[in-house]
Design an enzyme around this catalytic site. Sequence first.
Site, PDB file in Angstrom:
ATOM      1  N   ASP A 219       0.863  -1.204   0.098  1.00 14.19           N
ATOM      2  CA  ASP A 219      -0.106  -0.053   0.192  1.00 14.19           C
ATOM      3  C   ASP A 219       0.853   1.228   0.072  1.00 14.19           C
ATOM      4  O   ASP A 219       2.071   1.035  -0.049  1.00 14.19           O
ATOM      5  CB  ASP A 219      -0.752   0.134   1.234  1.00 14.19           C
ATOM      6  CG  ASP A 219      -2.384   0.598   0.836  1.00 14.19           C
ATOM      7  OD1 ASP A 219      -2.447   2.038   0.412  1.00 14.19           O
ATOM      8  OD2 ASP A 219      -3.240   0.149   1.014  1.00 14.19           O
ATOM      9  N   GLY A 245       4.589   1.467  -1.813  1.00  3.14           N
ATOM     10  CA  GLY A 245       4.733   1.789  -3.097  1.00  3.14           C
ATOM     11  C   GLY A 245       3.702   2.213  -3.885  1.00  3.14           C
ATOM     12  O   GLY A 245       2.382   1.846  -3.484  1.00  3.14           O
ATOM     13  N   ASP A 246       3.727   2.731  -4.957  1.00  7.59           N
ATOM     14  CA  ASP A 246       2.725   2.958  -6.201  1.00  7.59           C
ATOM     15  C   ASP A 246       2.620   1.889  -6.713  1.00  7.59           C
ATOM     16  O   ASP A 246       3.541   1.559  -7.733  1.00  7.59           O
ATOM     17  CB  ASP A 246       3.013   4.169  -6.681  1.00  7.59           C
ATOM     18  CG  ASP A 246       1.953   4.486  -7.983  1.00  7.59           C
ATOM     19  OD1 ASP A 246       1.008   3.583  -8.219  1.00  7.59           O
ATOM     20  OD2 ASP A 246       1.771   5.656  -8.185  1.00  7.59           O
ATOM     21  N   PHE A 247       1.489   1.026  -6.782  1.00  8.08           N
ATOM     22  CA  PHE A 247       1.124  -0.279  -7.585  1.00  8.08           C
ATOM     23  C   PHE A 247       1.329  -0.153  -9.070  1.00  8.08           C
ATOM     24  O   PHE A 247       1.308  -0.878  -9.597  1.00  8.08           O
ATOM     25  CB  PHE A 247       0.150  -1.120  -7.175  1.00  8.08           C
ATOM     26  CG  PHE A 247      -1.071  -0.610  -6.707  1.00  8.08           C
ATOM     27  CD1 PHE A 247      -1.751   0.241  -7.674  1.00  8.08           C
ATOM     28  CD2 PHE A 247      -1.654  -0.825  -5.523  1.00  8.08           C
ATOM     29  CE1 PHE A 247      -3.196   0.586  -7.536  1.00  8.08           C
ATOM     30  CE2 PHE A 247      -2.915  -0.175  -5.352  1.00  8.08           C
ATOM     31  CZ  PHE A 247      -3.552   0.711  -6.213  1.00  8.08           C
ATOM     32  N   HIS A 265     -12.376  -0.850  -8.662  1.00  6.55           N
ATOM     33  CA  HIS A 265     -13.289  -0.095  -8.807  1.00  6.55           C
ATOM     34  C   HIS A 265     -12.886   1.659  -8.738  1.00  6.55           C
ATOM     35  O   HIS A 265     -13.478   2.488  -9.093  1.00  6.55           O
ATOM     36  CB  HIS A 265     -14.305  -0.291  -7.673  1.00  6.55           C
ATOM     37  CG  HIS A 265     -14.063   0.111  -6.247  1.00  6.55           C
ATOM     38  ND1 HIS A 265     -14.139  -0.714  -5.160  1.00  6.55           N
ATOM     39  CD2 HIS A 265     -13.769   1.517  -5.810  1.00  6.55           C
ATOM     40  CE1 HIS A 265     -13.813   0.036  -4.135  1.00  6.55           C
ATOM     41  NE2 HIS A 265     -13.644   1.210  -4.630  1.00  6.55           N
TER      42      HIS A 265
END
Length: 356
Positions: A219, A245-247, A265
Amino acid sequence: MTTSKPVTDGLAPVRSGRPAERPLRDPYDVMFVGWSFFRSKLLTAAMDLGVFSVLGDGSLSTEELCDRAGLHPRGAQDFLDALTAIGLLSRAEGRYRNSPGVAGHLLPDSEEFVGGFLRMTTELMGGDQDSLTGLLRNGTARGQGTGGEVPFTRIFHDPVRLRHFLSAMDSFNGAVAEELAHVFNWSRYATFTDVGGARGNLAERLTAAHPGLTGTVMDRPSMAEHFDRLVAERGAEKRLRFVGGDFFRADLPPADVLILGSVLHDWPMEQRATLLRKAHGAVHDAGALIVYDTMLDDGRQQADSLMLSLIMMLQSAQAGGYSPAQCSSWMTDAGFTVERVVRLPALTTAVIARKN
């Protein structure tokens, strides 16, 4: 786009939420659709007056409850019985108790308290009709800025709102975790990654139910301190680890099973496809992908899930609901073979696939 035909555990088409509403005929049926907001007023009044907290885990008569919550006798009886009729209280032999849902999720000292999050999201949606009309005319979320910023993102910079958000997420994914621990054959796998797993509540519950499992939660980096607190409280340090981290930019931590829960979503179609392709690269050969979300039913007949999709659109510039059939098709396009579609608690559906 290819079409998949997943097994649905005997549910075809897969439905979520309550059955479709019956056609309206009586004039008061129509009137009460317009007055539906009054249910929320009943709930908010009960919270403001401390009715649920006064009851706690006990029971009180009308007179006792009026005295302790400061209710005037003129409206109290109808108020308490209305709360009972909509399922917030229960009544037996003239005494009231909190319903299980209230006891678990609307008492402020509950770990899975959703009351603060409910107030916050209701506020963010706005009480004016213009917010929904604006979405339907312009496609914009309420308060959306020129760069796509929306008020909802402020919760990550407000400790109180973030706490309310995390307790609500624990409530939702906790209900999901209890069922997911049983409907999927975890004995075949050793590791999993929960992408967008917040502070690790679902991951911890899965490892507690299956001691052979170890998990990774991915996350945003700011969630690390909340994760550390949860695993320390539950003694799960050896079973779970956190990756910040930024996935969309970082690699997804590889594992036997990858979970995307209430993630897709939030994003438009192109980014959903990107995440699913990245998931395919992260899942070990012969591993599995589980996507769970508050999905629309395939027949688009269930009012609750359709309204929830609109609520998400009101609060996010890019969010929107999707059906199990759509999700299955996207997963197939990403290289997975869809095996099952499973209905879970909390208005949630899971699509389960394997990597060939």
